[in-house]
Design a protein around this motif. Structure first.
Motif, PDB file in Angstrom:
ATOM      1  N   THR A   7       0.928  -1.088   0.252  1.00 50.04           N
ATOM      2  CA  THR A   7       0.197  -0.034   0.068  1.00 50.04           C
ATOM      3  C   THR A   7       0.931   1.268   0.232  1.00 50.04           C
ATOM      4  OG1 THR A   7      -1.783  -0.935   1.103  1.00 50.04           O
ATOM      5  CG2 THR A   7      -1.757   0.939   1.235  1.00 50.04           C
ATOM      6  N   THR A   8       0.378   2.208  -0.610  1.00 50.53           N
ATOM      7  CA  THR A   8       1.312   3.512  -0.776  1.00 50.53           C
ATOM      8  C   THR A   8       0.470   4.529  -0.890  1.00 50.53           C
ATOM      9  OG1 THR A   8       3.105   4.400  -1.865  1.00 50.53           O
ATOM     10  CG2 THR A   8       1.436   3.554  -3.349  1.00 50.53           C
ATOM     11  N   VAL A   9       0.745   5.681  -0.478  1.00 47.02           N
ATOM     12  CA  VAL A   9      -0.027   7.028  -0.554  1.00 47.02           C
ATOM     13  C   VAL A   9       0.550   7.738  -1.775  1.00 47.02           C
ATOM     14  CG1 VAL A   9      -0.931   9.268   0.356  1.00 47.02           C
ATOM     15  CG2 VAL A   9      -0.550   7.148   1.911  1.00 47.02           C
ATOM     16  N   VAL A  10      -0.361   8.239  -2.621  1.00 42.05           N
ATOM     17  CA  VAL A  10       0.129   9.103  -3.817  1.00 42.05           C
ATOM     18  C   VAL A  10      -0.476  10.375  -4.040  1.00 42.05           C
ATOM     19  CG1 VAL A  10       0.091   8.813  -6.590  1.00 42.05           C
ATOM     20  CG2 VAL A  10       0.471   6.868  -5.203  1.00 42.05           C
ATOM     21  N   GLU A  11       0.111  11.273  -4.457  1.00 40.69           N
ATOM     22  CA  GLU A  11      -0.413  12.779  -4.454  1.00 40.69           C
ATOM     23  C   GLU A  11      -0.453  13.038  -6.097  1.00 40.69           C
ATOM     24  OE1 GLU A  11       0.048  17.408  -3.459  1.00 40.69           O
ATOM     25  OE2 GLU A  11       1.629  16.030  -3.059  1.00 40.69           O
ATOM     26  N   TRP A  12      -1.819  13.304  -6.464  1.00 41.63           N
ATOM     27  CA  TRP A  12      -2.325  13.519  -7.846  1.00 41.63           C
ATOM     28  C   TRP A  12      -3.085  14.523  -7.996  1.00 41.63           C
ATOM     29  CZ3 TRP A  12      -6.150  11.420 -11.192  1.00 41.63           C
ATOM     30  CH2 TRP A  12      -5.747  11.444 -12.678  1.00 41.63           C
ATOM     31  N   THR A  13      -2.829  15.920  -8.729  1.00 38.56           N
ATOM     32  CA  THR A  13      -3.687  16.885  -8.928  1.00 38.56           C
ATOM     33  C   THR A  13      -4.397  17.358  -7.856  1.00 38.56           C
ATOM     34  OG1 THR A  13      -5.740  15.515  -9.711  1.00 38.56           O
ATOM     35  CG2 THR A  13      -3.897  16.074 -11.436  1.00 38.56           C
ATOM     36  N   ASP A  14      -3.621  17.774  -6.726  1.00 44.42           N
ATOM     37  CA  ASP A  14      -3.760  18.160  -5.430  1.00 44.42           C
ATOM     38  C   ASP A  14      -5.012  17.475  -4.774  1.00 44.42           C
ATOM     39  OD1 ASP A  14      -2.522  20.637  -5.787  1.00 44.42           O
ATOM     40  OD2 ASP A  14      -4.218  21.609  -6.816  1.00 44.42           O
ATOM     41  N   LYS A  15      -4.786  16.177  -4.964  1.00 49.28           N
ATOM     42  CA  LYS A  15      -5.655  14.845  -4.243  1.00 49.28           C
ATOM     43  C   LYS A  15      -4.563  13.908  -3.701  1.00 49.28           C
ATOM     44  CE  LYS A  15     -10.144  15.711  -6.202  1.00 49.28           C
ATOM     45  NZ  LYS A  15     -11.179  15.757  -4.890  1.00 49.28           N
ATOM     46  N   ASN A  27      -1.453 -20.770 -10.435  1.00 46.60           N
ATOM     47  CA  ASN A  27      -0.278 -21.740 -10.347  1.00 46.60           C
ATOM     48  C   ASN A  27       1.166 -21.316 -10.122  1.00 46.60           C
ATOM     49  OD1 ASN A  27      -2.237 -23.485 -11.369  1.00 46.60           O
ATOM     50  ND2 ASN A  27      -2.139 -23.073 -13.443  1.00 46.60           N
ATOM     51  N   ASP A  28       1.278 -20.459  -9.074  1.00 44.22           N
ATOM     52  CA  ASP A  28       2.532 -20.130  -8.531  1.00 44.22           C
ATOM     53  C   ASP A  28       3.389 -19.155  -9.440  1.00 44.22           C
ATOM     54  OD1 ASP A  28       2.248 -21.265  -6.115  1.00 44.22           O
ATOM     55  OD2 ASP A  28       3.162 -23.078  -6.723  1.00 44.22           O
ATOM     56  N   GLU A  29       2.404 -18.503 -10.571  1.00 41.78           N
ATOM     57  CA  GLU A  29       3.164 -17.550 -11.396  1.00 41.78           C
ATOM     58  C   GLU A  29       2.135 -16.260 -11.289  1.00 41.78           C
ATOM     59  OE1 GLU A  29       4.105 -18.479 -15.266  1.00 41.78           O
ATOM     60  OE2 GLU A  29       4.404 -20.579 -14.692  1.00 41.78           O
ATOM     61  N   THR A  30       2.889 -14.934 -11.279  1.00 48.82           N
ATOM     62  CA  THR A  30       2.201 -13.776 -11.194  1.00 48.82           C
ATOM     63  C   THR A  30       1.504 -13.388 -12.628  1.00 48.82           C
ATOM     64  OG1 THR A  30       3.494 -12.956  -9.521  1.00 48.82           O
ATOM     65  CG2 THR A  30       2.184 -11.296 -10.707  1.00 48.82           C
ATOM     66  N   ASP A  31       0.510 -13.465 -12.704  1.00 50.60           N
ATOM     67  CA  ASP A  31      -0.232 -13.169 -14.266  1.00 50.60           C
ATOM     68  C   ASP A  31      -0.595 -11.547 -14.205  1.00 50.60           C
ATOM     69  OD1 ASP A  31       0.336 -15.499 -14.997  1.00 50.60           O
ATOM     70  OD2 ASP A  31      -1.881 -16.172 -14.406  1.00 50.60           O
ATOM     71  N   GLY A  32      -0.690 -10.827 -13.123  1.00 45.21           N
ATOM     72  CA  GLY A  32      -1.114  -9.630 -13.228  1.00 45.21           C
ATOM     73  C   GLY A  32      -1.252  -8.895 -11.927  1.00 45.21           C
ATOM     74  N   VAL A  33      -1.552  -7.665 -12.089  1.00 43.76           N
ATOM     75  CA  VAL A  33      -1.877  -6.922 -10.615  1.00 43.76           C
ATOM     76  C   VAL A  33      -3.236  -6.213 -10.623  1.00 43.76           C
ATOM     77  CG1 VAL A  33      -0.748  -5.074  -9.449  1.00 43.76           C
ATOM     78  CG2 VAL A  33       0.844  -6.446 -10.780  1.00 43.76           C
ATOM     79  N   ILE A  34      -3.577  -6.375  -9.436  1.00 45.93           N
ATOM     80  CA  ILE A  34      -4.946  -5.572  -9.078  1.00 45.93           C
ATOM     81  C   ILE A  34      -4.825  -4.304  -8.057  1.00 45.93           C
ATOM     82  CG2 ILE A  34      -5.692  -7.166  -7.440  1.00 45.93           C
ATOM     83  CD1 ILE A  34      -8.578  -6.705  -8.457  1.00 45.93           C
ATOM     84  N   GLY A  35      -5.147  -3.288  -8.493  1.00 47.23           N
ATOM     85  CA  GLY A  35      -5.162  -2.181  -7.518  1.00 47.23           C
ATOM     86  C   GLY A  35      -6.580  -1.547  -7.382  1.00 47.23           C
ATOM     87  N   ILE A  36      -6.287  -0.899  -5.772  1.00 49.64           N
ATOM     88  CA  ILE A  36      -7.815  -0.225  -5.511  1.00 49.64           C
ATOM     89  C   ILE A  36      -7.022   1.122  -4.788  1.00 49.64           C
ATOM     90  CG2 ILE A  36      -9.562  -0.400  -3.736  1.00 49.64           C
ATOM     91  CD1 ILE A  36      -9.297  -3.290  -4.001  1.00 49.64           C
ATOM     92  N   ALA A  37      -7.662   2.150  -5.250  1.00 50.58           N
ATOM     93  CA  ALA A  37      -7.492   3.515  -4.920  1.00 50.58           C
ATOM     94  C   ALA A  37      -8.484   4.092  -4.082  1.00 50.58           C
ATOM     95  CB  ALA A  37      -6.968   4.496  -6.043  1.00 50.58           C
ATOM     96  N   SER A  38      -8.195   4.711  -2.724  1.00 45.50           N
ATOM     97  CA  SER A  38      -9.327   5.303  -2.260  1.00 45.50           C
ATOM     98  C   SER A  38      -8.732   6.781  -1.979  1.00 45.50           C
ATOM     99  CB  SER A  38      -9.503   4.782  -0.800  1.00 45.50           C
ATOM    100  OG  SER A  38      -9.818   3.411  -0.813  1.00 45.50           O
ATOM    101  N   ASP A  39      -9.759   7.638  -2.284  1.00 44.58           N
ATOM    102  CA  ASP A  39      -9.450   8.980  -1.929  1.00 44.58           C
ATOM    103  C   ASP A  39      -9.330   9.541  -0.462  1.00 44.58           C
ATOM    104  OD1 ASP A  39      -9.335  11.980  -2.020  1.00 44.58           O
ATOM    105  OD2 ASP A  39     -10.894  12.210  -3.310  1.00 44.58           O
ATOM    106  N   ILE A  40      -8.173   9.927   0.179  1.00 42.68           N
ATOM    107  CA  ILE A  40      -7.975  10.237   1.275  1.00 42.68           C
ATOM    108  C   ILE A  40      -7.543  11.722   1.616  1.00 42.68           C
ATOM    109  CG2 ILE A  40      -7.246   7.851   1.946  1.00 42.68           C
ATOM    110  CD1 ILE A  40      -4.219   8.906   2.034  1.00 42.68           C
ATOM    111  N   THR A  41      -7.972  12.337   0.639  1.00 42.12           N
ATOM    112  CA  THR A  41      -7.703  13.994   0.647  1.00 42.12           C
ATOM    113  C   THR A  41      -8.040  14.650   1.810  1.00 42.12           C
ATOM    114  OG1 THR A  41      -7.921  13.952  -1.769  1.00 42.12           O
ATOM    115  CG2 THR A  41      -7.817  16.126  -0.689  1.00 42.12           C
ATOM    116  N   SER A  42      -9.402  14.367   2.030  1.00 39.87           N
ATOM    117  CA  SER A  42      -9.938  15.094   3.490  1.00 39.87           C
ATOM    118  C   SER A  42      -9.128  14.488   4.802  1.00 39.87           C
ATOM    119  CB  SER A  42     -11.395  14.672   3.787  1.00 39.87           C
ATOM    120  OG  SER A  42     -11.649  13.462   4.008  1.00 39.87           O
TER     121      SER A  42
END
Length: 64
Positions: A7-15, A27-42
């Protein structure tokens, strides 16, 4: 990523976004990545205001 979640925090366009990344493993091989972003500006703005208030209180106490 080396097959690990993170997990990381990213600043993008003032948010601010907390972004969670997780590998998609089949099968023990990484086939992709899934990401979920939540706005934590407030939350970040409140944190900044609290830090300013704390610094002001410390400075006031020091001056007394």
């Amino acid at each position: 990523m080396n097959g690990k979640e993170f997990t990381t925090v990213v600043e993008w366009t003032d948010k601010y976004f907390e972004v969670y990344y997780s590998p998609i493993t089949i099968n023990d091989e990484t086939d992709g990545v899934i990401g979920i972003a939540s706005d934590i500006t407030s939350h970040k703005k409140a944190e900044e205001q609290l830090m300013k208030a704390k610094l002001m209180a410390e400075e006031t106490a020091r001056v007394k």
